[in-house]
Write an enzyme that holds these catalytic residues in place. Structure first.
Site, PDB file in Angstrom:
ATOM      1  N   SER A   1       0.830  -1.205   0.000  1.00 42.93           N
ATOM      2  CA  SER A   1       0.000   0.000   0.000  1.00 42.93           C
ATOM      3  C   SER A   1       0.866   1.258   0.000  1.00 42.93           C
ATOM      4  CB  SER A   1      -0.912   0.025   1.232  1.00 42.93           C
ATOM      5  OG  SER A   1      -1.530   1.287   1.377  1.00 42.93           O
TER       6      SER A   1
ATOM      7  N   SER B   1       0.048   3.903   1.235  1.00 47.63           N
ATOM      8  CA  SER B   1      -0.200   4.630   2.481  1.00 47.63           C
ATOM      9  C   SER B   1       0.720   4.207   3.620  1.00 47.63           C
ATOM     10  CB  SER B   1      -1.656   4.422   2.918  1.00 47.63           C
ATOM     11  OG  SER B   1      -2.542   5.007   1.999  1.00 47.63           O
TER      12      SER B   1
ATOM     13  N   ASP C   1     -16.791   0.338   0.580  1.00 45.96           N
ATOM     14  CA  ASP C   1     -17.836  -0.676   0.750  1.00 45.96           C
ATOM     15  C   ASP C   1     -17.549  -1.935  -0.067  1.00 45.96           C
ATOM     16  OD1 ASP C   1     -19.335   1.018   2.405  1.00 45.96           O
ATOM     17  OD2 ASP C   1     -20.380   1.911   0.693  1.00 45.96           O
TER      18      ASP C   1
ATOM     19  N   GLN D   1     -14.688  -4.282   1.317  1.00 40.67           N
ATOM     20  CA  GLN D   1     -14.751  -4.805   2.678  1.00 40.67           C
ATOM     21  C   GLN D   1     -14.946  -6.311   2.728  1.00 40.67           C
ATOM     22  OE1 GLN D   1     -17.471  -2.604   5.194  1.00 40.67           O
ATOM     23  NE2 GLN D   1     -16.496  -0.650   4.726  1.00 40.67           N
TER      24      GLN D   1
ATOM     25  N   HIS E   1     -19.881   3.422   7.899  1.00 41.74           N
ATOM     26  CA  HIS E   1     -21.057   3.308   7.027  1.00 41.74           C
ATOM     27  C   HIS E   1     -21.557   1.878   7.164  1.00 41.74           C
ATOM     28  CE1 HIS E   1     -23.879   3.824   3.852  1.00 41.74           C
ATOM     29  NE2 HIS E   1     -23.154   3.317   2.871  1.00 41.74           N
TER      30      HIS E   1
END
Length: 341
Positions: free
Chosen positions: A52, A54, A84, A87, A109
């Site tokens: 990743s 990040s 979403d 996941q 969410h």
């Protein structure tokens, strides 16, 4: 009856003080929650997939970074800050095998849980903390000593402490400074999808584009159509955001006000409301969710096609030229602008 609003006095950070909190993903909400919780004195680790982009960013911010699976193993509360559609795969591969009794799964969410694209085991708490603002606003407000109003919900509560954990997390990110309202996974998910589809994104973009096309097809200059149907929309929305619909009407001219109340309902009429009701039914019965999951699994063919068509519309070319004439406007390009997870 107005909803109860929870504030700082209703939440206790000590509920989380002896726990390890894992944030899976370091995108818009993930980075804001992680930084705010860390600066609230809590122990936060980051979980990311191998490779990743990040990882370096999170380490630079001072976090311990682990693979998703390892972060789940080490944590007591796990925030699934992933898109979403991603996941389910992450849950099956990395999260579920490392969940043990007593842990807490947290979402911002309710989509995946409500529509059962993932099904948590019965012996873990499942909660929701959803700030009503994008991650950069959640972060900015926290740094200013303020907060973004937030929602909490409890889906499973075997520990009987789930609500206290949700409130503590909301306090840790600054939400209780502004106020927190309790909802359910079902209500949060269905109202969020409905708002996006029929008003905030789908409704507004379709209305703006249709208005632009009507003026251009009638022979008016595209630049005039852009100003009147898109550019000035922000002024109106800002007034509504600050003071409601009636407050917006108080601030505009009488001519604009008369056009609003006499013509607006003829455009957004009973037939539009009827189609909104149908859109809501397709959210409630799961048709939209099934279609969206199928679209993702197929590689987004229709999604990409529709987005590309929108990007090629003349309103985008005209808008880019006009925005270049506005020195106060933040220059942004959609090319390559993806959130980092």
């Amino acid at each position: 009856m107005p909803a109860k609003v929870y504030t700082d006095k209703d939440a206790d950070l000590k509920v989380l003080s002896d726990k390890t909190l894992a944030v899976l993903g370091f995108g818009s909400q993930g980075h804001a929650h992680a930084l705010n919780l860390k600066e609230s004195g809590l122990k936060v680790i980051i979980g990311l997939y191998e490779g990743s982009k990040s990882i370096a960013v999170a380490k630079e911010k001072g976090f311990e970074v682990y693979t998703t699976a390892e972060a789940v193993k080490r944590a007591d509360v796990i925030f699934v800050a992933l898109p979403d559609t991603k996941q389910q795969a992450a849950y099956e591969k990395d999260i579920a095998p490392n969940l043990t009794k007593g842990k807490t799964l947290l979402f911002s969410h309710g989509f995946a849980v409500h529509f059962k694209t993932l099904v948590p085991p019965a012996d873990v708490d499942v909660i929701l903390v959803a700030p009503k603002g994008p991650g950069h606003i959640v972060r900015r407000q926290y740094l200013e000593g303020k907060g973004v109003p937030s929602l909490i919900a409890v889906y499973q509560n075997p520990s009987k402490k789930a609500k206290k954990v949700a409130l503590a997390w909301a306090k840790g990110i600054g939400g209780t400074r502004a106020g927190v309202i309790e909802t359910t996974f079902k209500e949060e998910t269905e109202t969020d999808l409905f708002g996006e589809q029929t008003v905030l994104c789908g409704g507004v973009s379709a209305l703006v584009t249709a208005g632009y096309e009507v003026l251009v097809e009638a022979g008016y200059q595209p630049e005039m159509a852009y100003f009147e149907c898109l550019h000035e929309l922000k002024l109106t929305v800002d007034l509504m955001n600050e003071a409601g619909v009636s407050g917006m009407r108080f601030s505009i001219s009488e001519t604009a006000k008369w056009g609003d109340v006499s013509v607006g309902p003829k455009i957004i009429d009973a037939s539009v409301k009827k189609r909104m009701v149908q859109a809501l039914k397709e959210i409630q019965n799961g048709k939209f969710a099934k279609g969206w999951v199928a679209e993702y699994k197929a590689g987004y063919p229709n999604y990409k096609k529709l987005l590309k068509a929108g990007e090629g519309h003349n309103i985008e070319k005209v808008g880019a030229r006009l925005r270049s004439m506005m020195p106060w406007m933040q220059k942004r390009s959609i090319k390559g602008a993806q959130a980092s997870y």
